[in-house]
Motif scaffolding. Structure first.
Motif, PDB file in Angstrom:
ATOM      1  N   ILE A 144      36.973  92.844  61.490  1.00 16.78           N
ATOM      2  CA  ILE A 144      36.837  91.458  61.040  1.00 16.78           C
ATOM      3  C   ILE A 144      37.552  90.484  61.970  1.00 16.78           C
ATOM      4  CG2 ILE A 144      36.560  92.134  58.633  1.00 16.78           C
ATOM      5  CD1 ILE A 144      39.481  91.211  58.185  1.00 16.78           C
ATOM      6  N   THR A 145      38.150  90.956  63.047  1.00 17.26           N
ATOM      7  CA  THR A 145      38.936  90.076  63.909  1.00 17.26           C
ATOM      8  C   THR A 145      38.082  89.031  64.619  1.00 17.26           C
ATOM      9  OG1 THR A 145      38.786  91.621  65.774  1.00 17.26           O
ATOM     10  CG2 THR A 145      40.688  91.829  64.296  1.00 17.26           C
ATOM     11  N   ARG A 146      36.811  89.256  64.727  1.00 23.35           N
ATOM     12  CA  ARG A 146      35.924  88.297  65.392  1.00 23.35           C
ATOM     13  C   ARG A 146      34.944  87.636  64.423  1.00 23.35           C
ATOM     14  NH1 ARG A 146      36.019  89.338  71.178  1.00 23.35           N
ATOM     15  NH2 ARG A 146      37.359  91.133  71.497  1.00 23.35           N
ATOM     16  N   ASP A 147      35.309  87.643  63.160  1.00 20.33           N
ATOM     17  CA  ASP A 147      34.465  87.050  62.128  1.00 20.33           C
ATOM     18  C   ASP A 147      35.119  85.763  61.629  1.00 20.33           C
ATOM     19  OD1 ASP A 147      33.062  86.406  59.774  1.00 20.33           O
ATOM     20  OD2 ASP A 147      32.627  88.518  59.382  1.00 20.33           O
ATOM     21  N   ALA A 148      34.451  84.630  61.788  1.00 23.86           N
ATOM     22  CA  ALA A 148      35.007  83.324  61.421  1.00 23.86           C
ATOM     23  C   ALA A 148      35.381  83.239  59.942  1.00 23.86           C
ATOM     24  CB  ALA A 148      34.021  82.222  61.773  1.00 23.86           C
ATOM     25  N   ARG A 149      34.732  83.992  59.085  1.00 26.14           N
ATOM     26  CA  ARG A 149      35.054  83.951  57.653  1.00 26.14           C
ATOM     27  C   ARG A 149      36.472  84.414  57.366  1.00 26.14           C
ATOM     28  NH1 ARG A 149      30.493  87.652  55.366  1.00 26.14           N
ATOM     29  NH2 ARG A 149      31.115  88.714  57.255  1.00 26.14           N
ATOM     30  N   TYR A 150      37.044  85.195  58.252  1.00 22.96           N
ATOM     31  CA  TYR A 150      38.378  85.744  58.042  1.00 22.96           C
ATOM     32  C   TYR A 150      39.405  85.155  59.006  1.00 22.96           C
ATOM     33  CZ  TYR A 150      35.450  89.087  55.608  1.00 22.96           C
ATOM     34  OH  TYR A 150      34.532  89.649  54.778  1.00 22.96           O
ATOM     35  N   SER A 151      39.117  84.020  59.584  1.00 26.37           N
ATOM     36  CA  SER A 151      39.974  83.454  60.632  1.00 26.37           C
ATOM     37  C   SER A 151      41.356  83.049  60.133  1.00 26.37           C
ATOM     38  CB  SER A 151      39.294  82.255  61.276  1.00 26.37           C
ATOM     39  OG  SER A 151      39.139  81.205  60.347  1.00 26.37           O
ATOM     40  N   ALA A 152      41.493  82.759  58.852  1.00 28.97           N
ATOM     41  CA  ALA A 152      42.783  82.287  58.334  1.00 28.97           C
ATOM     42  C   ALA A 152      43.563  83.358  57.580  1.00 28.97           C
ATOM     43  CB  ALA A 152      42.570  81.080  57.426  1.00 28.97           C
ATOM     44  N   ILE A 153      43.077  84.582  57.592  1.00 25.33           N
ATOM     45  CA  ILE A 153      43.791  85.651  56.898  1.00 25.33           C
ATOM     46  C   ILE A 153      45.106  85.916  57.615  1.00 25.33           C
ATOM     47  CG2 ILE A 153      43.782  88.153  56.498  1.00 25.33           C
ATOM     48  CD1 ILE A 153      40.923  87.965  55.696  1.00 25.33           C
ATOM     49  N   ARG A 154      46.175  86.005  56.840  1.00 24.77           N
ATOM     50  CA  ARG A 154      47.516  86.326  57.335  1.00 24.77           C
ATOM     51  C   ARG A 154      48.050  85.288  58.307  1.00 24.77           C
ATOM     52  NH1 ARG A 154      49.333  91.700  56.382  1.00 24.77           N
ATOM     53  NH2 ARG A 154      50.749  91.255  58.084  1.00 24.77           N
ATOM     54  N   ARG A 155      47.662  84.066  58.128  1.00 24.27           N
ATOM     55  CA  ARG A 155      48.160  82.957  58.940  1.00 24.27           C
ATOM     56  C   ARG A 155      48.470  81.791  58.014  1.00 24.27           C
ATOM     57  NH1 ARG A 155      47.715  86.548  62.309  1.00 24.27           N
ATOM     58  NH2 ARG A 155      46.622  86.469  64.274  1.00 24.27           N
ATOM     59  N   HIS A 156      49.253  80.835  58.503  1.00 21.40           N
ATOM     60  CA  HIS A 156      49.550  79.625  57.749  1.00 21.40           C
ATOM     61  C   HIS A 156      48.545  78.557  58.143  1.00 21.40           C
ATOM     62  CE1 HIS A 156      53.650  81.504  58.054  1.00 21.40           C
ATOM     63  NE2 HIS A 156      53.464  81.417  56.764  1.00 21.40           N
ATOM     64  N   THR A 157      47.799  78.073  57.172  1.00 23.30           N
ATOM     65  CA  THR A 157      46.867  76.984  57.438  1.00 23.30           C
ATOM     66  C   THR A 157      47.598  75.658  57.269  1.00 23.30           C
ATOM     67  OG1 THR A 157      46.164  76.818  55.144  1.00 23.30           O
ATOM     68  CG2 THR A 157      44.937  78.365  56.548  1.00 23.30           C
ATOM     69  N   GLU A 158      46.955  74.578  57.676  1.00 26.16           N
ATOM     70  CA  GLU A 158      47.530  73.247  57.471  1.00 26.16           C
ATOM     71  C   GLU A 158      47.756  72.989  55.982  1.00 26.16           C
ATOM     72  OE1 GLU A 158      48.464  70.575  59.573  1.00 26.16           O
ATOM     73  OE2 GLU A 158      48.550  72.272  60.945  1.00 26.16           O
ATOM     74  N   ALA A 159      46.824  73.424  55.158  1.00 24.33           N
ATOM     75  CA  ALA A 159      46.968  73.232  53.708  1.00 24.33           C
ATOM     76  C   ALA A 159      48.178  73.989  53.172  1.00 24.33           C
ATOM     77  CB  ALA A 159      45.694  73.681  52.989  1.00 24.33           C
ATOM     78  N   ASP A 160      48.430  75.187  53.692  1.00 27.08           N
ATOM     79  CA  ASP A 160      49.609  75.959  53.272  1.00 27.08           C
ATOM     80  C   ASP A 160      50.889  75.208  53.600  1.00 27.08           C
ATOM     81  OD1 ASP A 160      48.024  78.063  52.409  1.00 27.08           O
ATOM     82  OD2 ASP A 160      48.193  79.140  54.322  1.00 27.08           O
ATOM     83  N   LEU A 161      50.963  74.686  54.808  1.00 25.06           N
ATOM     84  CA  LEU A 161      52.173  73.968  55.212  1.00 25.06           C
ATOM     85  C   LEU A 161      52.367  72.707  54.389  1.00 25.06           C
ATOM     86  CD1 LEU A 161      52.155  74.314  59.087  1.00 25.06           C
ATOM     87  CD2 LEU A 161      53.432  75.634  57.423  1.00 25.06           C
ATOM     88  N   ASP A 162      51.271  72.040  54.057  1.00 25.57           N
ATOM     89  CA  ASP A 162      51.366  70.790  53.300  1.00 25.57           C
ATOM     90  C   ASP A 162      51.636  71.006  51.818  1.00 25.57           C
ATOM     91  OD1 ASP A 162      50.996  69.277  55.563  1.00 25.57           O
ATOM     92  OD2 ASP A 162      48.822  69.176  55.320  1.00 25.57           O
TER      93      ASP A 162
END
Length: 71
Positions: A7-25
Motif C-alpha cells: 500500500i506504500t504507493r496507494d494514494a488512499r493510504y498516504s496519511a496512515i501513520r503520519r500527522h496530517t494538518e488536521a491532526d496538528l490543528d
C-alpha cells in the motif's frame, strides 16, 4: 505470505501513520500553542507525494519532547 498487498504507493493510504494538518490543528493544538505553525509547516511538512500532505511524525515528536523537557 505470498499474497501481500503493497500500500506504500496507494494514494488512499498516504496519511496512515503520519500527522496530517488536521491532526496538528485539533489533536495537538494545545501542545503546539505559542509556536509558529507556519514555521512548523515549513520545517516538517513535506511528505505526501501520492495524496494528502503530512508531517514527519518523528520530527514533530522531537519538537514536542523538546518543549516538554526544555521548559
Amino acid at each position: 505470505m505470498n499474497n501481500l498487498n503493497d500500500i506504500t504507493r496507494d494514494a488512499r493510504y498516504s496519511a496512515i501513520r503520519r500527522h496530517t494538518e488536521a491532526d496538528l490543528d485539533t489533536v495537538l493544538a494545545l501542545e503546539l500553542e505559542g509556536l509558529d505553525r507556519e514555521e512548523i509547516r515549513r520545517r516538517y511538512n513535506g511528505y505526501g507525494r501520492l495524496g494528502e500532505r503530512v508531517d514527519n511524525p518523528f520530527d514533530v515528536l522531537q519538537l514536542l519532547l523538546g518543549r516538554l523537557f526544555c521548559t
